[in-house]
Write an enzyme that holds these catalytic residues in place. Structure first.
Site, PDB file in Angstrom:
ATOM      1  CG  ASN A  38     -44.404  -0.113 -48.357  1.00  0.00           C
ATOM      2  OD1 ASN A  38     -44.240   0.823 -49.128  1.00  0.00           O
ATOM      3  ND2 ASN A  38     -43.455  -0.993 -48.077  1.00  0.00           N
ATOM      4  CG  HIS A  69     -40.599  -4.517 -50.017  1.00  0.00           C
ATOM      5  ND1 HIS A  69     -39.629  -3.547 -49.827  1.00  0.00           N
ATOM      6  CD2 HIS A  69     -39.947  -5.693 -50.051  1.00  0.00           C
ATOM      7  CE1 HIS A  69     -38.445  -4.132 -49.744  1.00  0.00           C
ATOM      8  NE2 HIS A  69     -38.610  -5.442 -49.867  1.00  0.00           N
ATOM      9  CB  SER A  77     -44.969  -8.164 -50.419  1.00  0.00           C
ATOM     10  OG  SER A  77     -44.154  -9.273 -50.717  1.00  0.00           O
ATOM     11  CG  ASP A  82     -39.527  -3.301 -46.193  1.00  0.00           C
ATOM     12  OD1 ASP A  82     -38.359  -3.215 -46.594  1.00  0.00           O
ATOM     13  OD2 ASP A  82     -40.419  -2.469 -46.443  1.00  0.00           O
TER      14      ASP A  82
HETATM   15  C1  GRF Z   1     -41.194   0.225 -56.897  1.00  0.00           C
HETATM   16  O1  GRF Z   1     -40.494  -0.928 -57.299  1.00  0.00           O
HETATM   17  C2  GRF Z   1     -41.526   0.092 -55.438  1.00  0.00           C
HETATM   18  O2  GRF Z   1     -41.832  -1.225 -55.061  1.00  0.00           O
HETATM   19  C3  GRF Z   1     -40.226   0.521 -54.814  1.00  0.00           C
HETATM   20  O3  GRF Z   1     -39.784   1.603 -55.594  1.00  0.00           O
HETATM   21  C4  GRF Z   1     -40.314   1.458 -56.903  1.00  0.00           C
HETATM   22  C5  GRF Z   1     -41.129   2.684 -57.167  1.00  0.00           C
HETATM   23  O4  GRF Z   1     -41.468   2.701 -58.491  1.00  0.00           O
HETATM   24  N1  GRF Z   1     -40.413   0.907 -53.450  1.00  0.00           N
HETATM   25  P1  GRF Z   1     -42.482   3.847 -58.972  1.00  0.00           P
HETATM   26  O5  GRF Z   1     -41.938   5.155 -58.429  1.00  0.00           O
HETATM   27  O6  GRF Z   1     -43.818   3.513 -58.395  1.00  0.00           O
HETATM   28  O7  GRF Z   1     -42.426   3.748 -60.465  1.00  0.00           O
END
Ligand code: GRF
Length: 211
Positions: A104, A106, A133, A142
């Protein structure tokens, strides 16, 4: 070649970064399918443009959604699951059979700022640094063992959008790198710890952009 699935909920820029890395052979994987819980997610268009099978599994009931998702993963013989902006928490239904095989991304420097709306919370707290991360996923949101992080400065005049874009740029670098390590057989999770090239990582690696 590692069979991989990517789960996402929205724009899909992290998904795109992974598609590009596979296409450029930086990641030795085959994206068997992508799964979104949102039928309007733009990431679906990105996957279609790349000729990748798309699935929408959006049941509001979490058990139904996860059982269908697990069935799709197993049907495609998926080994590695990447959460690339997937806004649903996974339960034991998927994490159980896939523990150690779910990554994942985050948008915070975990363990700080778990959960949602990290950019706004960081700005409200007046933090000087923020970042992102990559971690292995466990059933605790998370909380999974950390693999790699990238840090960015917070500017005094930052809007949430400006900060989010600065973090996103780094996300597009560290998620493909962690996936590349996994697909090259270099990255494992064992007994709740991360191992890279056989060496236990008690702290996440800090990504430094190349020269
Ligand atoms: C990213 O910031 C990710 O970390 C968070 O949601 C956003 C997704 O962006 N979980 P994308 O859809 O990959 O452009």
């Amino acid at each position: 070649m590692i069979p991989m699935a990517i789960l996402f909920s929205g724009e899909g820029t992290n998904l795109q970064a992974l598609i590009d890395a596979v296409h450029q052979r930086r990641i030795y994987a085959e994206i068997r399918c992508v799964i979104s819980n949102k039928p309007q997610a733009h990431g679906l268009d990105r996957a279609r443009a790349a000729g990748i099978e798309t699935l929408v599994i959006g049941d509001t009931d979490r058990t139904a959604r996860e059982e269908k998702t697990l069935a799709a993963l197993q049907e495609h013989n998926v080994e590695l699951v990447c959460l690339a902006g997937y806004m649903r928490v996974l339960s034991e239904i998927i994490v159980g059979p896939y523990l150690g095989r779910i990554l994942n991304i985050h948008p915070s420097l975990l363990p700080a700022y778990r959960g949602a709306n990290t950019h706004r919370r960081v700005l409200e707290a007046g933090e000087k640094h923020h970042g992102c991360s990559v971690h292995f996923v466990t059933v605790d949101l998370d909380e999974g063992p950390l693999i790699i992080q990238a840090s960015v400065p917070v500017h005094l005049d930052d809007t949430e959008r400006a900060l989010a874009l600065r973090v996103l740029e780094q996300e597009h670098l560290i998620l493909p790198l962690a996936v590349q390590w996994y697909c090259d057989g270099l990255l494992h999770m064992q007994d709740g710890a991360v191992y890279l090239r056989g060496e236990r990582l008690d702290e996440p690696l800090i990504y430094e952009a190349g020269p």
